[in-house]
Write a protein that holds these residues in place. Sequence first.
Motif, PDB file in Angstrom:
ATOM      1  N   GLU A 128       0.630  -1.342  -0.005  1.00 45.96           N
ATOM      2  CA  GLU A 128      -0.167   0.079   0.189  1.00 45.96           C
ATOM      3  C   GLU A 128       0.850   1.156   0.054  1.00 45.96           C
ATOM      4  O   GLU A 128       0.531   2.078  -0.773  1.00 45.96           O
ATOM      5  CB  GLU A 128      -0.838  -0.096   1.386  1.00 45.96           C
ATOM      6  N   ARG A 129       1.822   1.356   0.761  1.00 44.27           N
ATOM      7  CA  ARG A 129       2.802   2.433   0.766  1.00 44.27           C
ATOM      8  C   ARG A 129       4.039   1.916   0.290  1.00 44.27           C
ATOM      9  O   ARG A 129       4.774   1.525   1.203  1.00 44.27           O
ATOM     10  CB  ARG A 129       2.768   3.125   2.471  1.00 44.27           C
ATOM     11  N   LEU A 130       4.381   2.034  -1.002  1.00 46.10           N
ATOM     12  CA  LEU A 130       5.550   1.563  -1.619  1.00 46.10           C
ATOM     13  C   LEU A 130       6.637   2.889  -1.577  1.00 46.10           C
ATOM     14  O   LEU A 130       6.343   3.894  -2.064  1.00 46.10           O
ATOM     15  CB  LEU A 130       5.206   1.227  -3.110  1.00 46.10           C
ATOM     16  N   THR A 131       7.664   2.559  -0.902  1.00 49.03           N
ATOM     17  CA  THR A 131       8.878   3.521  -0.916  1.00 49.03           C
ATOM     18  C   THR A 131       9.954   2.921  -1.721  1.00 49.03           C
ATOM     19  O   THR A 131      10.416   1.707  -1.358  1.00 49.03           O
ATOM     20  CB  THR A 131       9.140   3.703   0.699  1.00 49.03           C
ATOM     21  N   LYS A 132      10.395   3.296  -2.881  1.00 43.54           N
ATOM     22  CA  LYS A 132      11.248   2.828  -3.897  1.00 43.54           C
ATOM     23  C   LYS A 132      12.478   2.412  -3.245  1.00 43.54           C
ATOM     24  O   LYS A 132      13.062   3.180  -2.249  1.00 43.54           O
ATOM     25  CB  LYS A 132      11.598   3.697  -4.896  1.00 43.54           C
ATOM     26  N   GLY A 133      12.783   0.990  -3.303  1.00 46.00           N
ATOM     27  CA  GLY A 133      14.042   0.579  -2.780  1.00 46.00           C
ATOM     28  C   GLY A 133      14.249   0.301  -1.276  1.00 46.00           C
ATOM     29  O   GLY A 133      15.418  -0.009  -0.880  1.00 46.00           O
ATOM     30  N   MET A 134      13.020   0.514  -0.699  1.00 43.18           N
ATOM     31  CA  MET A 134      13.255   0.166   0.640  1.00 43.18           C
ATOM     32  C   MET A 134      12.074  -0.957   1.187  1.00 43.18           C
ATOM     33  O   MET A 134      11.141  -1.196   0.735  1.00 43.18           O
ATOM     34  CB  MET A 134      12.688   1.517   1.616  1.00 43.18           C
ATOM     35  N   LEU A 135      12.643  -1.547   2.115  1.00 42.59           N
ATOM     36  CA  LEU A 135      11.930  -2.818   2.643  1.00 42.59           C
ATOM     37  C   LEU A 135      11.471  -2.367   4.117  1.00 42.59           C
ATOM     38  O   LEU A 135      12.325  -1.546   4.881  1.00 42.59           O
ATOM     39  CB  LEU A 135      12.799  -4.011   2.875  1.00 42.59           C
ATOM     40  N   PHE A 136      10.629  -3.047   4.704  1.00 46.44           N
ATOM     41  CA  PHE A 136       9.935  -2.827   6.093  1.00 46.44           C
ATOM     42  C   PHE A 136      10.413  -3.991   6.972  1.00 46.44           C
ATOM     43  O   PHE A 136       9.929  -5.014   6.659  1.00 46.44           O
ATOM     44  CB  PHE A 136       8.288  -2.561   6.127  1.00 46.44           C
ATOM     45  N   LEU A 137      10.929  -3.544   8.217  1.00 47.01           N
ATOM     46  CA  LEU A 137      11.235  -4.614   9.073  1.00 47.01           C
ATOM     47  C   LEU A 137      10.824  -4.163  10.348  1.00 47.01           C
ATOM     48  O   LEU A 137      11.474  -3.320  11.287  1.00 47.01           O
ATOM     49  CB  LEU A 137      12.770  -4.563   9.150  1.00 47.01           C
ATOM     50  N   PRO A 138       9.679  -4.787  10.765  1.00 49.68           N
ATOM     51  CA  PRO A 138       9.297  -4.325  12.230  1.00 49.68           C
ATOM     52  C   PRO A 138       9.683  -5.484  13.094  1.00 49.68           C
ATOM     53  O   PRO A 138       9.862  -6.686  12.615  1.00 49.68           O
ATOM     54  CB  PRO A 138       7.580  -4.525  12.036  1.00 49.68           C
ATOM     55  N   PHE A 139       9.859  -5.375  14.383  1.00 48.89           N
ATOM     56  CA  PHE A 139      10.654  -6.019  15.087  1.00 48.89           C
ATOM     57  C   PHE A 139      10.072  -5.980  16.684  1.00 48.89           C
ATOM     58  O   PHE A 139       9.920  -4.919  17.007  1.00 48.89           O
ATOM     59  CB  PHE A 139      12.095  -6.350  15.190  1.00 48.89           C
ATOM     60  N   LYS A 140      10.240  -7.145  17.583  1.00 50.48           N
ATOM     61  CA  LYS A 140       9.848  -6.817  19.087  1.00 50.48           C
ATOM     62  C   LYS A 140      11.325  -7.542  19.716  1.00 50.48           C
ATOM     63  O   LYS A 140      11.974  -8.310  19.111  1.00 50.48           O
ATOM     64  CB  LYS A 140       8.728  -7.734  19.430  1.00 50.48           C
ATOM     65  N   ASP A 141      11.508  -7.036  20.765  1.00 51.07           N
ATOM     66  CA  ASP A 141      12.667  -7.737  21.597  1.00 51.07           C
ATOM     67  C   ASP A 141      12.336  -7.795  22.948  1.00 51.07           C
ATOM     68  O   ASP A 141      11.264  -7.436  23.527  1.00 51.07           O
ATOM     69  CB  ASP A 141      14.118  -7.059  21.250  1.00 51.07           C
ATOM     70  N   GLN A 142      13.485  -8.395  23.877  1.00 47.08           N
ATOM     71  CA  GLN A 142      13.052  -8.471  25.216  1.00 47.08           C
ATOM     72  C   GLN A 142      12.997  -6.990  25.975  1.00 47.08           C
ATOM     73  O   GLN A 142      12.839  -6.805  27.339  1.00 47.08           O
ATOM     74  CB  GLN A 142      14.224  -9.134  25.779  1.00 47.08           C
TER      75      GLN A 142
END
Length: 207
Positions: A128-142
Amino acid sequence: MKLNQLTYLLVAIVIVAILIYTLSETGDTPQKYIEEIQKERTQKDKDFKSNENISPLTPEDRTKFETLNYFPPDIHYKIEADLEVLNEDSVINMLTTTGEKQKYVRYAYAHFSLAGQKLRLTVYKSMERLTKGMLFLPFKDQTNGKETYEAGRYIEVKNTNGSTIIIDFNKAYNPYCAYNEAYSCPITPKENDLPVSILAGEKNYKK
């Protein structure tokens, strides 16, 4: 000094010289890197304070805002990960904080080591929200729910179309819903819940 000891010493000197030369040529020395991160953070603070077109803060919160909270920059959290591109496009509906759904493609697995553990994160492409050349990395941690936002943090990753990518946890940022509940933010999928503490990037927002 014995011949073998001298040989080892010369080899060590050459290796150190190569490392110093490489760092100076790329410009990615620890001090320069820290300065770049600090500069980016200073600019973001200015935007959050004064730029109503960028800032997720309410007008009232902007009047009281001074700075975001961060872990100190640490170049060890800038990691080169092996990229395992998924052959079949797998579209998922990522649930958001407001109950809506956003479409993403599970693009690849990023394999890396941190804190003595071999870890994996899934990298996504937004439909839906395409940013050229970029990928989306959501994460959780401790650290979530303690030092950092309970719902997780995000990183934008450059798509190199190669076998590796750079994951810079120092650039991990809070979703806008951490500052303003009016925003709808993707909830980090369970597969990106790390069993380690990521002491880098943005901390909890405090008014």
